[in-house]
Scaffold this active site. Structure first.
Site, short mmCIF file in Angstrom:
data_model
loop_
_atom_site.label_atom_id
_atom_site.label_comp_id
_atom_site.label_asym_id
_atom_site.label_seq_id
_atom_site.Cartn_x
_atom_site.Cartn_y
_atom_site.Cartn_z
NE ARG A 1 -4.01 -1.59 -0.18
CZ ARG A 1 -5.02 -2.06 0.54
NH1 ARG A 1 -5.35 -1.49 1.65
NH2 ARG A 1 -5.71 -3.09 0.10
NE ARG B 1 -7.31 4.84 1.54
CZ ARG B 1 -8.25 4.18 2.21
NH1 ARG B 1 -9.42 4.74 2.40
NH2 ARG B 1 -8.00 3.00 2.71
NE ARG C 1 -8.80 7.19 -4.94
CZ ARG C 1 -10.05 7.58 -4.78
NH1 ARG C 1 -10.55 8.50 -5.57
NH2 ARG C 1 -10.80 7.07 -3.85
CG ASP D 1 -8.10 -3.66 -5.41
OD1 ASP D 1 -7.75 -2.95 -4.46
OD2 ASP D 1 -8.77 -4.70 -5.26
CE1 TYR E 1 -12.85 -8.03 -0.12
CE2 TYR E 1 -10.87 -9.03 -1.01
CZ TYR E 1 -11.48 -8.14 -0.16
OH TYR E 1 -10.72 -7.34 0.65
#
Ligand code: CP3
Length: 331
Positions: free
Chosen positions: A22, A26, A35, A71, A143
């Site tokens: 990551r 963010r 973003r 992703d 998922y």
């Protein structure tokens, strides 16, 4: 050869390589700024934007690996699965039969991933290793069956215990397609690929061994680049993890790195395993924790320094810098 590739080959190196999961995300103000103008999935689909996001942490911190921005769910979208991100993936839960019947990955629909990798490979300094990745079959299945992230993953665990032919077919579908997806990435410039089995650790040891590790092994077998298998929360099944046949294994923070290393295997490299929460403390503590981590693997070639899972989005930039400096200064 790069520092990271030498380390994966268990060659002695001047200092240990460092990158974090990551790292393109963010906690970086420049990521948040981009973003504001591009939705998450649009940013992934635009190679100019995705390559820029991949390079942001390299420019700021000089990590030794550049993991492409995408992703684990990206290739599933190219297999016809509709989803949104909020911030994790949200989709209509599917049955095993629906998953097994998904169309095979259309490589044209992930051409943007190939292009992102080509741009990154062209733009990074030679000593930085370009890292591709995919989700492992167990984690993708979790998922698809649930439709989102979860604490318990009961649909996954139920399906795994039932062990029907439909489960085999769904896992086989994900296995062959993730193999093809990673092979495509290597062809486009990825020098190393990591397989993320983020939720496999929820399974009991027997199912991890009979299902998750077997599927991961089949995804990675025959790929023309070194591989890392990362399955956090699997301390109860480290002894058999080497059956995956990866070049290296990522370990989370729960088990001391040298203990995990001895359990997983001796002729492999290891990646980890500072608790991401340590990066939420202060530079002095971070330096002490890094020193302790490095002591545990001192004199043993093959340690890629990283966190035990992804970097938290509230991590202060000065703490990331302290982490990297501590690794660099230690040699
Ligand atoms: O820097 C990098 O590591 C490369 C990019 C990357 C992302 N996701 C970007 C992302 C990678 C390698 C992933 C893999 C991924 N995605 C995993 C495996 C890694 C892990 O953490 O175990 C998983 C389980 C996912 C699924 C996913 N995507 C989740 C659970 C979330 C929410 C994450 C969160 O931090 O809340 C996402 C969204 C996502 N993927 C973001 C990013 C930067 C946040 C998106 C945003 O900007 O809002």
């Amino acid at each position: 050869m790069t520092l990271l590739l030498d380390t994966l080959a268990l060659q002695p190196v001047d200092r240990r390589p460092v990158w974090v999961m990551r790292q393109a995300g963010r906690y970086l103000p420049e990521y948040r700024e981009l973003r504001r103008r591009h939705a998450f999935q649009d940013a992934i689909r635009d190679p100019k934007v995705a390559s820029e996001i991949t390079l942001q942490p390299i420019r700021r911190f000089g990590f030794d690996g550049a993991i492409m921005f995408a992703d684990i769910m990206t290739p599933l979208e190219a297999m016809g699965v509709d989803m949104t991100f909020d911030p994790g993936p949200k989709l209509r839960p599917m049955t095993l039969v629906e998953i097994a019947d998904l169309p095979d990955l259309d490589l044209d629909r992930v051409e943007h991933v190939a292009e992102t990798l080509r741009i990154v490979r062209r733009e990074v300094p030679d000593e930085v290793t370009v890292i591709g990745f995919a989700g492992a079959p167990t984690t993708l299945l979790a998922y698809l069956l649930e439709g989102s992230g979860s604490k318990e993953y009961l649909p996954l665990r139920t399906a795994m215990h039932e062990g029907t032919p439909e489960l085999d077919a769904a896992l086989a579908k994900l296995t062959t397609n993730m193999h093809a997806y990673l092979a495509m990435q290597i062809g486009a410039g990825a020098q190393l690929v990591q397989l993320f089995d983020s939720w496999a650790g929820i399974l009991p040891r027997d199912l991890l061994e009979s299902r998750s590790y077997v599927a991961a092994r089949d995804v990675l077998a025959g790929l023309d680049a070194p591989t890392i298998y990362f399955a956090p929360g699997t301390g109860h099944a480290h002894k058999s993890m080497g059956e995956v046949g990866a070049t290296a294994y990522g370990v989370d923070w729960r088990v001391p790195i040298d203990v995990a290393w001895d359990r997983i295997g001796s002729d492999i490299a290891i990646q980890g395993n500072l608790d991401p929460a340590i990066l939420l403390t202060d530079p002095d503590r971070i330096r002490r924790c890094v020193a302790r981590l490095l002591e545990r693997t001192a004199g043993r070639p093959g340690h890629i320094v990283s966190l035990g899972h992804g970097i938290d989005r509230h991590t202060p930039l000065e703490n990331v810098a302290a982490f990297i400096d501590a690794v660099r200064e230690a040699t």
